[in-house]
Write a protein that holds these residues in place. Structure first.
Motif, PDB file in Angstrom:
ATOM      1  N   LYS A  56       0.810  -1.208   0.000  1.00  0.00           N
ATOM      2  CA  LYS A  56       0.000   0.000   0.000  1.00  0.00           C
ATOM      3  C   LYS A  56       0.850   1.268   0.000  1.00  0.00           C
ATOM      4  O   LYS A  56       0.355   2.352  -0.301  1.00  0.00           O
ATOM      5  N   ALA A  57       2.124   1.137   0.371  1.00  0.00           N
ATOM      6  CA  ALA A  57       3.039   2.281   0.421  1.00  0.00           C
ATOM      7  C   ALA A  57       4.437   1.743   0.708  1.00  0.00           C
ATOM      8  O   ALA A  57       4.623   0.549   0.949  1.00  0.00           O
ATOM      9  N   SER A  58       5.425   2.665   0.695  1.00  0.00           N
ATOM     10  CA  SER A  58       6.806   2.283   0.985  1.00  0.00           C
ATOM     11  C   SER A  58       7.356   3.152   2.107  1.00  0.00           C
ATOM     12  O   SER A  58       7.095   4.356   2.153  1.00  0.00           O
ATOM     13  N   ILE A  59       8.115   2.519   2.991  1.00  0.00           N
ATOM     14  CA  ILE A  59       8.736   3.210   4.118  1.00  0.00           C
ATOM     15  C   ILE A  59      10.247   3.233   3.926  1.00  0.00           C
ATOM     16  O   ILE A  59      10.857   2.185   3.679  1.00  0.00           O
ATOM     17  N   VAL A  60      10.841   4.407   4.017  1.00  0.00           N
ATOM     18  CA  VAL A  60      12.297   4.549   3.994  1.00  0.00           C
ATOM     19  C   VAL A  60      12.761   4.763   5.424  1.00  0.00           C
ATOM     20  O   VAL A  60      12.304   5.688   6.103  1.00  0.00           O
ATOM     21  N   ILE A  61      13.662   3.900   5.893  1.00  0.00           N
ATOM     22  CA  ILE A  61      14.180   3.991   7.258  1.00  0.00           C
ATOM     23  C   ILE A  61      15.520   4.716   7.246  1.00  0.00           C
ATOM     24  O   ILE A  61      16.420   4.376   6.471  1.00  0.00           O
ATOM     25  N   VAL A  62      15.656   5.715   8.121  1.00  0.00           N
ATOM     26  CA  VAL A  62      16.907   6.453   8.272  1.00  0.00           C
ATOM     27  C   VAL A  62      17.365   6.255   9.715  1.00  0.00           C
ATOM     28  O   VAL A  62      16.784   6.808  10.645  1.00  0.00           O
ATOM     29  N   HIS A  63      18.403   5.441   9.892  1.00  0.00           N
ATOM     30  CA  HIS A  63      18.812   5.011  11.231  1.00  0.00           C
ATOM     31  C   HIS A  63      19.599   6.090  11.980  1.00  0.00           C
ATOM     32  O   HIS A  63      19.957   7.134  11.436  1.00  0.00           O
ATOM     33  N   GLY A  64      19.873   5.802  13.234  1.00  0.00           N
ATOM     34  CA  GLY A  64      20.577   6.738  14.090  1.00  0.00           C
ATOM     35  C   GLY A  64      22.058   6.443  14.213  1.00  0.00           C
ATOM     36  O   GLY A  64      22.603   5.554  13.552  1.00  0.00           O
ATOM     37  N   LEU A  65      22.709   7.177  15.097  1.00  0.00           N
ATOM     38  CA  LEU A  65      24.144   7.068  15.308  1.00  0.00           C
ATOM     39  C   LEU A  65      24.526   5.667  15.782  1.00  0.00           C
ATOM     40  O   LEU A  65      23.874   5.098  16.660  1.00  0.00           O
ATOM     41  N   SER A  66      25.601   5.123  15.189  1.00  0.00           N
ATOM     42  CA  SER A  66      26.160   3.816  15.544  1.00  0.00           C
ATOM     43  C   SER A  66      25.249   2.648  15.180  1.00  0.00           C
ATOM     44  O   SER A  66      25.522   1.512  15.584  1.00  0.00           O
ATOM     45  N   GLU A  67      24.198   2.893  14.427  1.00  0.00           N
ATOM     46  CA  GLU A  67      23.291   1.821  14.045  1.00  0.00           C
ATOM     47  C   GLU A  67      23.628   1.280  12.654  1.00  0.00           C
ATOM     48  O   GLU A  67      24.531   1.772  11.975  1.00  0.00           O
ATOM     49  N   PHE A  68      22.853   0.295  12.217  1.00  0.00           N
ATOM     50  CA  PHE A  68      23.106  -0.374  10.946  1.00  0.00           C
ATOM     51  C   PHE A  68      21.835  -1.097  10.526  1.00  0.00           C
ATOM     52  O   PHE A  68      20.924  -1.324  11.333  1.00  0.00           O
ATOM     53  N   THR A  69      21.776  -1.475   9.268  1.00  0.00           N
ATOM     54  CA  THR A  69      20.554  -2.034   8.689  1.00  0.00           C
ATOM     55  C   THR A  69      20.004  -3.229   9.457  1.00  0.00           C
ATOM     56  O   THR A  69      18.811  -3.291   9.773  1.00  0.00           O
ATOM     57  N   ASN A  85       6.256  -1.818   1.709  1.00  0.00           N
ATOM     58  CA  ASN A  85       7.619  -2.064   1.252  1.00  0.00           C
ATOM     59  C   ASN A  85       8.557  -1.323   2.196  1.00  0.00           C
ATOM     60  O   ASN A  85       8.186  -0.294   2.763  1.00  0.00           O
ATOM     61  N   VAL A  86       9.783  -1.813   2.335  1.00  0.00           N
ATOM     62  CA  VAL A  86      10.735  -1.159   3.228  1.00  0.00           C
ATOM     63  C   VAL A  86      12.072  -0.982   2.519  1.00  0.00           C
ATOM     64  O   VAL A  86      12.616  -1.932   1.948  1.00  0.00           O
ATOM     65  N   PHE A  87      12.608   0.235   2.593  1.00  0.00           N
ATOM     66  CA  PHE A  87      13.926   0.575   2.050  1.00  0.00           C
ATOM     67  C   PHE A  87      14.778   1.127   3.181  1.00  0.00           C
ATOM     68  O   PHE A  87      14.315   1.968   3.955  1.00  0.00           O
ATOM     69  N   ILE A  88      16.022   0.675   3.259  1.00  0.00           N
ATOM     70  CA  ILE A  88      16.916   1.127   4.324  1.00  0.00           C
ATOM     71  C   ILE A  88      18.348   1.139   3.812  1.00  0.00           C
ATOM     72  O   ILE A  88      18.708   0.327   2.953  1.00  0.00           O
ATOM     73  N   TYR A  89      19.149   2.067   4.306  1.00  0.00           N
ATOM     74  CA  TYR A  89      20.552   2.144   3.900  1.00  0.00           C
ATOM     75  C   TYR A  89      21.421   2.419   5.117  1.00  0.00           C
ATOM     76  O   TYR A  89      20.937   2.913   6.142  1.00  0.00           O
ATOM     77  N   ASP A  90      22.694   2.059   5.010  1.00  0.00           N
ATOM     78  CA  ASP A  90      23.664   2.370   6.063  1.00  0.00           C
ATOM     79  C   ASP A  90      24.233   3.752   5.792  1.00  0.00           C
ATOM     80  O   ASP A  90      24.824   3.987   4.730  1.00  0.00           O
ATOM     81  N   GLY A  95      27.759   0.612   9.347  1.00  0.00           N
ATOM     82  CA  GLY A  95      27.420  -0.651   8.720  1.00  0.00           C
ATOM     83  C   GLY A  95      28.340  -1.031   7.578  1.00  0.00           C
ATOM     84  O   GLY A  95      29.563  -0.998   7.697  1.00  0.00           O
ATOM     85  N   LEU A  96      27.747  -1.351   6.431  1.00  0.00           N
ATOM     86  CA  LEU A  96      28.507  -1.814   5.276  1.00  0.00           C
ATOM     87  C   LEU A  96      28.865  -0.687   4.313  1.00  0.00           C
ATOM     88  O   LEU A  96      29.427  -0.945   3.247  1.00  0.00           O
ATOM     89  N   SER A  97      28.556   0.551   4.672  1.00  0.00           N
ATOM     90  CA  SER A  97      28.877   1.693   3.810  1.00  0.00           C
ATOM     91  C   SER A  97      30.339   2.112   3.988  1.00  0.00           C
ATOM     92  O   SER A  97      31.025   1.684   4.915  1.00  0.00           O
ATOM     93  N   GLY A  98      30.814   2.974   3.082  1.00  0.00           N
ATOM     94  CA  GLY A  98      32.201   3.402   3.088  1.00  0.00           C
ATOM     95  C   GLY A  98      32.559   4.284   4.268  1.00  0.00           C
ATOM     96  O   GLY A  98      31.692   4.903   4.892  1.00  0.00           O
ATOM     97  N   ARG A  99      33.850   4.328   4.567  1.00  0.00           N
ATOM     98  CA  ARG A  99      34.378   5.127   5.669  1.00  0.00           C
ATOM     99  C   ARG A  99      35.096   6.363   5.145  1.00  0.00           C
ATOM    100  O   ARG A  99      35.503   6.412   3.980  1.00  0.00           O
ATOM    101  N   LEU A 100      35.272   7.333   6.034  1.00  0.00           N
ATOM    102  CA  LEU A 100      35.941   8.587   5.681  1.00  0.00           C
ATOM    103  C   LEU A 100      37.290   8.737   6.364  1.00  0.00           C
ATOM    104  O   LEU A 100      37.968   9.750   6.189  1.00  0.00           O
TER     105      LEU A 100
END
Length: 325
Positions: A56-69, A85-90, A95-100
């Motif tokens: 019926k809709a899609s939810i995008v999750i935006v996590h907090g500090l030190s969290e991960f998918t 539907n659910v979409f989430i990113y690190d 998580g699995l995303s790149g570092r700086l």
């Protein structure tokens, strides 16, 4: 492969959690679609999404500090079972995303605007190219600060948003906020923007459960188990740059021309026993943002999704009622 919802809301009890969460993780691993995209500065941003049958809709999750998918799999399961539907990113450095920096565990950001750009690209290049229909945001803590800034620019793309214990102003011990800002500013000049902040803690694999962090021991222990087993989930210490930006993000959010641009209806959960972020700025935001409804969650700490089953049932029902109506 799509998830087949039954539209029930059966929050896992403390006693059953260790068994049920394994079943949930097994189910989601079978249906997830994982990938990554390049951020504006070339680092990889990892994401996953899950599709619900006849959504019926899609939810995008935006996590907090030190969290991960993967920390959100329980919540993702509840969303899928309600027909979303659910979409989430690190987020960058998580998580699995790149570092700086050259440390996998060090959390850094040059500006919260970079977080906003990552979210913008995720929605435009992944979410909107995958699904049609209403789009909602669900965010926690630092993620809610990112979403507030995002909505000021793209409020037309999001129909509804939930802010869980938003980090508009982090708790600063001992000194007033202006003095803390000045101290960190000087520290950045002396030590460097990407240097580990002197007062920040390393990841502790032996950390013990404390009720002032969350009210579900089983959920805390499962999160710790995942973090101990995967170094990519151990992002904990902060750079001078991250601390600096966390202390000034409220200046960006509370600009009149920012809040006034947010037309998206927002449901804001304020945790009564929050010792991580300040509650007062949440009240201020809800008062100034014309489309924001604030709900105080009694006897709850900052980690709202790691609450006991009774509290979590109440919060999930309020969340899904808001999204459905």
């Amino acid at each position: 492969m799509k998830f087949i919802p039954d539209y029930s809301l059966n929050i896992i009890s403390e006693e059953d959690f260790s068994q049920k969460i394994v079943e949930i993780e097994t189910t989601l691993e079978k249906i997830k679609i994982a990938g990554s995209y390049k951020a504006f500065d070339g680092i990889d941003i990892a994401y996953e999404y899950f599709l619900s049958q006849n959504s019926k809709a899609s939810i995008v999750i935006v996590h907090g500090l030190s969290e991960f998918t993967k920390k959100y799999y329980e919540f993702i399961y509840y969303c899928l079972n309600q027909g979303f539907n659910v979409f989430i990113y690190d987020q960058r450095c998580h998580g699995l995303s790149g570092r700086l920096t050259d440390r996998i565990d060090l959390l850094h950001v040059d500006s919260f605007d970079d977080y906003v750009d990552d979210l913008t690209r995720f929605i435009d290049d992944v979410v909107l190219k995958t699904v049609e229909g209403p789009l909602y945001l669900y965010s926690h803590s630092m993620g809610s600060a990112v979403c507030a800034l995002y909505l000021a620019k793209h409020t037309d793309k999001i129909e509804k948003a939930v802010f869980s214990a938003p980090m508009f102003v982090p708790v600063v011990d001992s000194v007033p906020l202006p003095i803390a800002r000045m101290g960190v500013f000087v520290g950045r000049l002396f030590y460097g923007n990407k240097t580990k902040f002197l007062l920040t803690s390393e990841f502790d694999p032996d950390a013990q459960y404390k009720s002032d962090y969350c009210s579900s021991k089983a959920r805390f222990e499962h999160n710790m188990k995942m973090r101990v087993e995967n170094p990519s989930y151990q992002s904990t210490p902060l750079t001078f740059g991250w601390v600096h930006n966390s202390l000034i993000v409220n200046k960006k959010i509370f600009k009149k021309d920012v809040i006034d641009k947010i037309k998206t209806p927002i449901l804001l959960f304020s945790a009564e026993r929050d010792m991580t972020v300040e509650n007062e700025p949440q009240y201020k935001f809800a008062k100034r943002c014309k489309n924001c409804q604030l709900i105080g969650v009694k006897d709850t700490t900052h980690a709202v999704l790691a609450s006991d089953a009774e509290t979590l049932t109440r919060v999930m029902k309020q969340t899904f009622d808001f999204f459905d109506f």
